[in-house]
Enzyme design. Structure first.
Site, PDB file in Angstrom:
ATOM      1  N   ASP A  68       2.580 -32.204  -6.371  1.00 38.84           N
ATOM      2  CA  ASP A  68       3.956 -31.870  -6.742  1.00 38.84           C
ATOM      3  C   ASP A  68       4.676 -33.179  -7.003  1.00 38.84           C
ATOM      4  O   ASP A  68       4.489 -34.164  -6.287  1.00 38.84           O
ATOM      5  CB  ASP A  68       4.649 -31.011  -5.685  1.00 38.84           C
ATOM      6  N   GLU A  90      14.476 -26.311   2.884  1.00 40.21           N
ATOM      7  CA  GLU A  90      14.328 -27.284   3.967  1.00 40.21           C
ATOM      8  C   GLU A  90      15.703 -27.821   4.333  1.00 40.21           C
ATOM      9  O   GLU A  90      16.651 -27.745   3.537  1.00 40.21           O
ATOM     10  CB  GLU A  90      13.393 -28.422   3.563  1.00 40.21           C
TER      11      GLU A  90
END
Length: 263
Positions: A62, A149
Site C-alpha cells: 500500500d 484508525e
C-alpha cells in the site's frame, strides 16, 4: 466497445495472477519470474517465531505520495500481486500522486484499489461523496477501502464514541459500496479495533499487526489482508514500504479476485 475493453483488462489481471507460483514454505526463494511471489526485504525485520507472514503465497503493497516515483514494472516483476493506493482523506484532501499511481499500476497489470483515510470531523456521507469524486469507477479495480484508525490531527482532535464511529463509517461504506458495486474493506489498527469493538461490523477486514500474527491481537477476527510491516523493501520503490499478505492460497486469491473485482 469501451465496456468490452475494460472487461478484457479485468480478465487479463485475473489470468496474470493465476499464472503466478507459490513459494516454498519457510520464507522467500529467488523469484522465478513476473507475477511470482515477491523477493522482498525489511529494513527493520521482526522476529516472528513460528507464525511469520513469509509463507503466504500472495503479497502486496500500500502506497501514498511518500513513496515518490515508483517503477511499477519492477514492482510487478518482483512478484507483487496487488496494490492499495491512497486516494483521499476527509472531505477535501486528495493524494497528489493518486491518479498517476492509479494509471501506472494498471499499465503494469497490477490489480489495484483505492483507500480513504477517514476523518472524524466530517460525516460519512461527505467523505463518501469526496471519495467518489476522486476515484474512477473502473472495471477490474479492487474494492475500495476505508482506513479507520486514531489520528493525531491538530485540526480534528475529536474522538467520537464507538457507536458514532460505526454509524458514520457504515454510511460511508453503504454509499461507496453502492457506487462501485463492491462493499468496502475496513483497514484498521489494533488499538482502534479494540477501542471501538469493530468486530461487530459487517465487513471484510485488512488488519495491521507488525508484532504478532493477527490471531493474537485480533482474536477470533477473520481477515483478508494482513499488513505485517511498515519497513518493507520492494524493488522499484525507494525507501520503506508497507507490505501485506493475503489470507489464502494462490487459488484462493484468484477466486477472491473473480468475486471482488469491480464489474
Amino acid at each position: 466497445m469501451r465496456v468490452l475493453s475494460k472487461l478484457l483488462i479485468g480478465l487479463m489481471l485475473v489470468l496474470a495472477v493465476a499464472c503466478s507460483r507459490t513459494p516454498e514454505r519457510g520464507g522467500y526463494r529467488p523469484a522465478p519470474g513476473p507475477g511470482a511471489n515477491p523477493q522482498l526485504g525489511d529494513s527493520a525485520p521482526h522476529d516472528w517465531g513460528g507464525r511469520h507472514p513469509y509463507g503466504h503465497a500472495v503479497h502486496g503493497i500500500d502506497v501514498s505520495r511518500w513513496q515518490g516515483d515508483i517503477d511499477w514494472n519492477r514492482v510487478r516483476n518482483a512478484g507483487i500481486s496487488f496494490a492499495f493506493i491512497k486516494a483521499t482523506e476527509g472531505g477535501d484532501h486528495y493524494d497528489p500522486n493518486f491518479h498517476r499511481y492509479w494509471r501506472e499500476a494498471a499499465d503494469a497489470r497490477i490489480p489495484r484499489g483505492a483507500y480513504h483515510y477517514y476523518y472524524f470531523c466530517r460525516s460519512g456521507a461527505e467523505q463518501a461523496a469526496w471519495f467518489i469524486r476522486q476515484v474512477p469507477r473502473e472495471i477490474g479495480s479492487l474494492p475500495p477501502v476505508i482506513d479507520l484508525e486514531w489520528t493525531n490531527s491538530r485540526t480534528c482532535p475529536y474522538r467520537p464514541s464507538p457507536q458514532e464511529i460505526k454509524q458514520q463509517a457504515s454510511i460511508f461504506m453503504e454509499i461507496v459500496g453502492r457506487h462501485y458495486g463492491q462493499r468496502p474493506i475496513i483497514y484498521t489498527t489494533v488499538d482502534f479495533y479494540r477501542d471501538n469493538r469493530l468486530g461487530d461490523m459487517r465487513a471484510e477486514f485488512w488488519l495491521r499487526s507488525v508484532a504478532n500474527h493477527p490471531s493474537v491481537p485480533y482474536p477470533g477476527q477473520r481477515w483478508a489482508f494482513w499488513q505485517y510491516t511498515g519497513t518493507g523493501i520492494v524493488p522499484g520503490i525507494r525507501g520503506n514500504t508497507d507490505l501485506n499478505a493475503f489470507a489464502g492460497s494462490r487459488a484462493d486469491w484468484v477466486r477472491w479476485l473473480q468475486t471482488r473485482l469491480t464489474r
